[in-house]
Design a protein around this motif. Sequence first.
Motif, mmCIF file in Angstrom:
data_model
loop_
_atom_site.group_PDB
_atom_site.id
_atom_site.type_symbol
_atom_site.label_atom_id
_atom_site.label_comp_id
_atom_site.label_asym_id
_atom_site.label_seq_id
_atom_site.Cartn_x
_atom_site.Cartn_y
_atom_site.Cartn_z
ATOM 1 N N HIS A 52 0.832 -1.208 0.000
ATOM 2 C CA HIS A 52 0.000 0.000 0.000
ATOM 3 C C HIS A 52 0.867 1.259 0.000
ATOM 4 C CE1 HIS A 52 -3.328 2.713 0.751
ATOM 5 N NE2 HIS A 52 -2.672 3.202 1.794
ATOM 6 N N ALA A 53 1.903 1.273 0.826
ATOM 7 C CA ALA A 53 2.769 2.447 0.900
ATOM 8 C C ALA A 53 3.479 2.679 -0.432
ATOM 9 C CB ALA A 53 3.793 2.281 2.027
ATOM 10 N N PHE A 88 4.199 5.895 -5.387
ATOM 11 C CA PHE A 88 4.310 6.052 -6.838
ATOM 12 C C PHE A 88 3.212 6.967 -7.376
ATOM 13 C CE2 PHE A 88 7.463 2.794 -6.777
ATOM 14 C CZ PHE A 88 8.142 2.900 -7.968
ATOM 15 N N SER A 89 2.010 6.813 -6.855
ATOM 16 C CA SER A 89 0.903 7.647 -7.305
ATOM 17 C C SER A 89 1.149 9.123 -6.972
ATOM 18 C CB SER A 89 -0.401 7.171 -6.662
ATOM 19 O OG SER A 89 -1.482 7.985 -7.045
ATOM 20 N N GLN A 90 1.626 9.383 -5.762
ATOM 21 C CA GLN A 90 1.889 10.757 -5.332
ATOM 22 C C GLN A 90 2.972 11.428 -6.176
ATOM 23 O OE1 GLN A 90 2.848 10.106 -1.199
ATOM 24 N NE2 GLN A 90 0.745 10.470 -0.504
ATOM 25 N N HIS A 91 3.901 10.605 -6.704
ATOM 26 C CA HIS A 91 5.014 11.156 -7.491
ATOM 27 C C HIS A 91 4.815 10.933 -8.990
ATOM 28 C CE1 HIS A 91 6.818 10.990 -3.440
ATOM 29 N NE2 HIS A 91 7.556 12.004 -3.871
ATOM 30 N N LEU A 106 7.330 7.715 -15.548
ATOM 31 C CA LEU A 106 7.064 6.481 -16.281
ATOM 32 C C LEU A 106 5.585 6.387 -16.631
ATOM 33 C CD1 LEU A 106 9.144 4.010 -14.075
ATOM 34 C CD2 LEU A 106 9.643 4.580 -16.461
ATOM 35 N N ASP A 107 5.282 5.601 -17.645
ATOM 36 C CA ASP A 107 3.900 5.313 -17.985
ATOM 37 C C ASP A 107 3.303 4.459 -16.862
ATOM 38 O OD1 ASP A 107 1.492 4.441 -18.991
ATOM 39 O OD2 ASP A 107 2.298 3.702 -20.892
ATOM 40 N N LYS A 108 2.236 4.959 -16.266
ATOM 41 C CA LYS A 108 1.607 4.251 -15.144
ATOM 42 C C LYS A 108 1.271 2.815 -15.510
ATOM 43 C CE LYS A 108 -2.565 4.387 -12.250
ATOM 44 N NZ LYS A 108 -3.796 5.152 -11.919
ATOM 45 N N LYS A 109 0.873 2.579 -16.757
ATOM 46 C CA LYS A 109 0.461 1.241 -17.175
ATOM 47 C C LYS A 109 1.632 0.266 -17.232
ATOM 48 C CE LYS A 109 -3.413 2.956 -19.950
ATOM 49 N NZ LYS A 109 -3.969 3.096 -21.334
ATOM 50 N N SER A 110 2.860 0.793 -17.283
ATOM 51 C CA SER A 110 4.023 -0.084 -17.386
ATOM 52 C C SER A 110 4.598 -0.450 -16.019
ATOM 53 C CB SER A 110 5.112 0.568 -18.247
ATOM 54 O OG SER A 110 5.687 1.674 -17.577
#
Length: 484
Positions: A173-174, A179-182, A187-191
Amino acid sequence: MHLDMAGISHTLDKHGQQHLLQFWDTLREEERQSLLHQLEHVDFQHVDKMYQQTKDSAGIIAQSIDKFMEPVPSELYGGVKRNTAEELKDFLSKGLHAVSNGEVAVILLAGGQGTRLGVDYPKGMYSVGLPSNKTLYQIQAERILRLQDLAKESYGKSGKIRWYIMTSEHTKHATETFFSQHDYFGLDKKSVVIFEQEMLPCFDFDGKIILESPSKIASAPGGNGGLYRALLKEKVLDDMSQNGIKYVHACGVDNILVRMADPHFIGYCIAKNLECGNKVVAKTDPNEAVGVVCLVRKNGTKGIWQVVEYSEILPETAQRRLSDGSLMFNAGNIANHFFTTDFLNDICRQHDDDLPYHIAKKKIPYVDCHGATIKPAKPNGIKMEKFIFDVFQFANRFAVWEPIRSDEFAPLKNADGASDDTPTTARNAVFDLHARFISRAGGEFIRNEGEQVVCEISPLVSYGGEGLEERVRGKTFESPCIID
């Protein structure tokens, strides 16, 4: 979801674990639901088998392995200083071509918390105190971005490196939130695929699962060898297949110098048609506490590839040297591996149950008869784990690759104050490497005797020292030097 109390109680009786419900009558409703949820997710038949096999193997008197060990043959021992400049160029080309085709993925082993570093968050979120204050995750993400650009510059195709991050119950979770916050560091989120390895119950020395609190089972990640079960269970293998991944670089989160999807290493493995490869470093001395890669040949068999732990090797064997003066058993393991996806599929679907569990005696918090959690002063139970390298034995086409140690290996394990592998040693390793990058590119560094140089080059500028000539050739630099 309906929780079958009667069924769970029957299962616990059958497997001798009824004590896990000893505080049932004192639990609040939400605690009961939590405990039942945990129990429903324990495969007790698998756990029974796992514990018994581990106990049986621990009771066997270990046979000295020294007389069966053979060093890695020279023809299967590549490296930066072992291959010609022309060969290195070919390996790099093959690695970059695979990246440009979107055939390469990285698996990051990131299940550990930063407990030994004195923090309560995942190691990947840790900053060693570089001028940029970048975390391990950010440094690794930026190396991937730069490598994708290098591959595109070489071949005109912008292949994406898929990044699979194996976390644990404690870190998933952390890590996802970080990664979401940054914004996934560009990078492409999907990758970026974040998945979780299985947690295993902890046992006391009599085979009873330990309760950490009245409503919580004591559990721990199943070691980095838990990767193979997780790849199948979390459908990561399916994702690799759907995205055309052929080659995988697996590495640990805590090496600040790790070269993500290292194109030289991958290209070498492709050139040798390997299904499994291992990156190694030369040992600093015969008694360094690292396992060594070797061939173990018993009773006239063809032998199997294995990492033999330093504790299993007699001192006289560790001291043995070749005619050129180098250590005979010098291929130090650093948890840095190459796999084809075909090999991973075979391991996960056919051989995971053949991988041994290893016992680690630990101090495991437990609940006393009054329901209070006790933190023991000495080991009171065992955690079981598998090792990622135990699959080497199933490889028919295997070899090792040796980089320059100071260029690629600086692990981060301990808080400052320890003798090695600290934030300070990791930070200084980066400074020293980046100062060498400048020197190799034709720049000159002014150094004051005895002073630690401060030099940081963004991974977005240079992956491994390339592309710096125009910026630094013929110029003089002094500390601190920041290139971003």
